[in-house]
Design a protein around this motif. Structure first.
Motif, PDB file in Angstrom:
ATOM      1  N   PRO A  54      33.847  33.133  26.359  1.00  0.00           N
ATOM      2  CA  PRO A  54      34.559  33.768  27.477  1.00  0.00           C
ATOM      3  C   PRO A  54      33.641  33.953  28.686  1.00  0.00           C
ATOM      4  O   PRO A  54      32.430  34.094  28.553  1.00  0.00           O
ATOM      5  CB  PRO A  54      34.978  35.123  26.923  1.00  0.00           C
ATOM      6  CG  PRO A  54      34.899  34.996  25.446  1.00  0.00           C
ATOM      7  CD  PRO A  54      33.849  33.965  25.168  1.00  0.00           C
ATOM      8  N   ILE A  55      34.233  33.927  29.860  1.00  0.00           N
ATOM      9  CA  ILE A  55      33.481  34.100  31.098  1.00  0.00           C
ATOM     10  C   ILE A  55      33.579  35.575  31.502  1.00  0.00           C
ATOM     11  O   ILE A  55      34.679  36.060  31.792  1.00  0.00           O
ATOM     12  CB  ILE A  55      34.049  33.205  32.209  1.00  0.00           C
ATOM     13  CG1 ILE A  55      33.980  31.740  31.776  1.00  0.00           C
ATOM     14  CG2 ILE A  55      33.316  33.435  33.525  1.00  0.00           C
ATOM     15  CD1 ILE A  55      34.761  30.799  32.669  1.00  0.00           C
ATOM     16  N   PRO A  56      32.449  36.305  31.504  1.00  0.00           N
ATOM     17  CA  PRO A  56      32.502  37.726  31.872  1.00  0.00           C
ATOM     18  C   PRO A  56      32.693  37.902  33.375  1.00  0.00           C
ATOM     19  O   PRO A  56      32.184  37.133  34.179  1.00  0.00           O
ATOM     20  CB  PRO A  56      31.142  38.253  31.418  1.00  0.00           C
ATOM     21  CG  PRO A  56      30.247  37.070  31.389  1.00  0.00           C
ATOM     22  CD  PRO A  56      31.114  35.866  31.113  1.00  0.00           C
ATOM     23  N   LEU A  57      33.448  38.918  33.733  1.00  0.00           N
ATOM     24  CA  LEU A  57      33.701  39.248  35.132  1.00  0.00           C
ATOM     25  C   LEU A  57      33.191  40.650  35.417  1.00  0.00           C
ATOM     26  O   LEU A  57      33.040  41.451  34.500  1.00  0.00           O
ATOM     27  CB  LEU A  57      35.207  39.204  35.421  1.00  0.00           C
ATOM     28  CG  LEU A  57      35.893  37.864  35.292  1.00  0.00           C
ATOM     29  CD1 LEU A  57      37.392  38.033  35.479  1.00  0.00           C
ATOM     30  CD2 LEU A  57      35.347  36.885  36.307  1.00  0.00           C
ATOM     31  N   PRO A  58      32.965  40.953  36.684  1.00  0.00           N
ATOM     32  CA  PRO A  58      32.601  42.330  37.023  1.00  0.00           C
ATOM     33  C   PRO A  58      33.735  43.266  36.610  1.00  0.00           C
ATOM     34  O   PRO A  58      34.901  42.919  36.696  1.00  0.00           O
ATOM     35  CB  PRO A  58      32.458  42.301  38.546  1.00  0.00           C
ATOM     36  CG  PRO A  58      32.323  40.869  38.923  1.00  0.00           C
ATOM     37  CD  PRO A  58      32.983  40.071  37.848  1.00  0.00           C
ATOM     38  N   GLY A  59      33.380  44.421  36.124  1.00  0.00           N
ATOM     39  CA  GLY A  59      34.389  45.389  35.712  1.00  0.00           C
ATOM     40  C   GLY A  59      34.763  45.269  34.242  1.00  0.00           C
ATOM     41  O   GLY A  59      35.676  45.934  33.786  1.00  0.00           O
ATOM     42  N   GLY A  60      34.099  44.379  33.508  1.00  0.00           N
ATOM     43  CA  GLY A  60      34.334  44.277  32.083  1.00  0.00           C
ATOM     44  C   GLY A  60      35.410  43.291  31.652  1.00  0.00           C
ATOM     45  O   GLY A  60      35.559  43.021  30.477  1.00  0.00           O
ATOM     46  N   THR A 118      44.236  29.258  31.839  1.00  0.00           N
ATOM     47  CA  THR A 118      45.234  29.990  32.620  1.00  0.00           C
ATOM     48  C   THR A 118      44.612  31.210  33.279  1.00  0.00           C
ATOM     49  O   THR A 118      44.871  31.480  34.457  1.00  0.00           O
ATOM     50  CB  THR A 118      46.404  30.433  31.721  1.00  0.00           C
ATOM     51  OG1 THR A 118      46.918  29.289  31.040  1.00  0.00           O
ATOM     52  CG2 THR A 118      47.500  31.082  32.526  1.00  0.00           C
ATOM     53  N   ASP A 119      43.786  31.940  32.532  1.00  0.00           N
ATOM     54  CA  ASP A 119      43.101  33.107  33.103  1.00  0.00           C
ATOM     55  C   ASP A 119      42.231  32.698  34.287  1.00  0.00           C
ATOM     56  O   ASP A 119      42.224  33.359  35.326  1.00  0.00           O
ATOM     57  CB  ASP A 119      42.218  33.794  32.061  1.00  0.00           C
ATOM     58  CG  ASP A 119      43.005  34.443  30.945  1.00  0.00           C
ATOM     59  OD1 ASP A 119      44.217  34.685  31.116  1.00  0.00           O
ATOM     60  OD2 ASP A 119      42.385  34.711  29.897  1.00  0.00           O
ATOM     61  N   ALA A 120      41.493  31.602  34.121  1.00  0.00           N
ATOM     62  CA  ALA A 120      40.602  31.133  35.190  1.00  0.00           C
ATOM     63  C   ALA A 120      41.406  30.723  36.422  1.00  0.00           C
ATOM     64  O   ALA A 120      41.056  31.079  37.551  1.00  0.00           O
ATOM     65  CB  ALA A 120      39.754  29.971  34.695  1.00  0.00           C
ATOM     66  N   ALA A 121      42.502  29.992  36.215  1.00  0.00           N
ATOM     67  CA  ALA A 121      43.327  29.563  37.342  1.00  0.00           C
ATOM     68  C   ALA A 121      43.941  30.766  38.055  1.00  0.00           C
ATOM     69  O   ALA A 121      43.932  30.834  39.287  1.00  0.00           O
ATOM     70  CB  ALA A 121      44.430  28.627  36.858  1.00  0.00           C
ATOM     71  N   ASP A 122      44.467  31.718  37.291  1.00  0.00           N
ATOM     72  CA  ASP A 122      45.059  32.913  37.898  1.00  0.00           C
ATOM     73  C   ASP A 122      44.026  33.704  38.693  1.00  0.00           C
ATOM     74  O   ASP A 122      44.308  34.202  39.776  1.00  0.00           O
ATOM     75  CB  ASP A 122      45.680  33.809  36.831  1.00  0.00           C
ATOM     76  CG  ASP A 122      46.944  33.224  36.227  1.00  0.00           C
ATOM     77  OD1 ASP A 122      47.519  32.293  36.826  1.00  0.00           O
ATOM     78  OD2 ASP A 122      47.341  33.704  35.153  1.00  0.00           O
ATOM     79  N   TYR A 123      42.822  33.829  38.160  1.00  0.00           N
ATOM     80  CA  TYR A 123      41.760  34.574  38.835  1.00  0.00           C
ATOM     81  C   TYR A 123      41.380  33.898  40.150  1.00  0.00           C
ATOM     82  O   TYR A 123      41.274  34.553  41.197  1.00  0.00           O
ATOM     83  CB  TYR A 123      40.534  34.690  37.923  1.00  0.00           C
ATOM     84  CG  TYR A 123      39.435  35.529  38.509  1.00  0.00           C
ATOM     85  CD1 TYR A 123      39.499  36.908  38.493  1.00  0.00           C
ATOM     86  CD2 TYR A 123      38.315  34.937  39.097  1.00  0.00           C
ATOM     87  CE1 TYR A 123      38.488  37.691  39.039  1.00  0.00           C
ATOM     88  CE2 TYR A 123      37.297  35.700  39.643  1.00  0.00           C
ATOM     89  CZ  TYR A 123      37.389  37.078  39.616  1.00  0.00           C
ATOM     90  OH  TYR A 123      36.396  37.834  40.159  1.00  0.00           O
ATOM     91  N   ILE A 124      41.197  32.585  40.102  1.00  0.00           N
ATOM     92  CA  ILE A 124      40.794  31.850  41.302  1.00  0.00           C
ATOM     93  C   ILE A 124      41.903  31.895  42.355  1.00  0.00           C
ATOM     94  O   ILE A 124      41.644  32.083  43.548  1.00  0.00           O
ATOM     95  CB  ILE A 124      40.403  30.405  40.962  1.00  0.00           C
ATOM     96  CG1 ILE A 124      39.087  30.400  40.171  1.00  0.00           C
ATOM     97  CG2 ILE A 124      40.269  29.549  42.207  1.00  0.00           C
ATOM     98  CD1 ILE A 124      38.689  29.052  39.616  1.00  0.00           C
ATOM     99  N   LEU A 125      43.157  31.735  41.929  1.00  0.00           N
ATOM    100  CA  LEU A 125      44.268  31.746  42.882  1.00  0.00           C
ATOM    101  C   LEU A 125      44.504  33.122  43.490  1.00  0.00           C
ATOM    102  O   LEU A 125      45.077  33.232  44.573  1.00  0.00           O
ATOM    103  CB  LEU A 125      45.541  31.247  42.202  1.00  0.00           C
ATOM    104  CG  LEU A 125      45.540  29.759  41.851  1.00  0.00           C
ATOM    105  CD1 LEU A 125      46.777  29.410  41.046  1.00  0.00           C
ATOM    106  CD2 LEU A 125      45.451  28.906  43.107  1.00  0.00           C
TER     107      LEU A 125
END
Length: 92
Positions: free
Chosen positions: A23-29, A36-43
């Motif tokens: 998994p790719i960690p993001l700020p805020g945990g 799908t998560d990656a695409a939604d985050y980038i968009l």
């Protein structure tokens, strides 16, 4: 926990809910665990942020991964129907 993939994406690209090996960690945990998560985050990034070079590269890499996953598969919109359309007679 991830949310279900967008139905619009899932019907055309069934590999979008595929999980990452790590998994790719993001700020805020939060973590990105699927394409799908990656695409939604980038968009969802603000325009000013998404215009930065490293986010442009991330978007291009996501598109390249998608193309690699669907390489050689027929386009679902162009696949033949499983049942022939009913022929109608024209009455005069």
């Amino acid at each position: 926990m991830t949310r279900p993939p967008s139905p619009r994406l899932y019907c055309r690209f069934p590999d979008w809910p595929r999980r990452f090996d790590d998994p790719i960690p993001l700020p805020g945990g939060r973590q990105l665990v699927t394409l799908t998560d990656a695409a939604d985050y980038i968009l969802a990034l603000p325009a000013k942020t998404s215009a930065q070079e490293h986010w442009q590269l991330a978007m291009q890499m996501l598109i390249d991964v998608l193309r690699a996953l669907i390489h050689g598969r027929p386009d679902p919109a162009n696949t033949p129907r499983s049942k022939r359309a009913k022929a109608y007679r024209v009455l005069k």
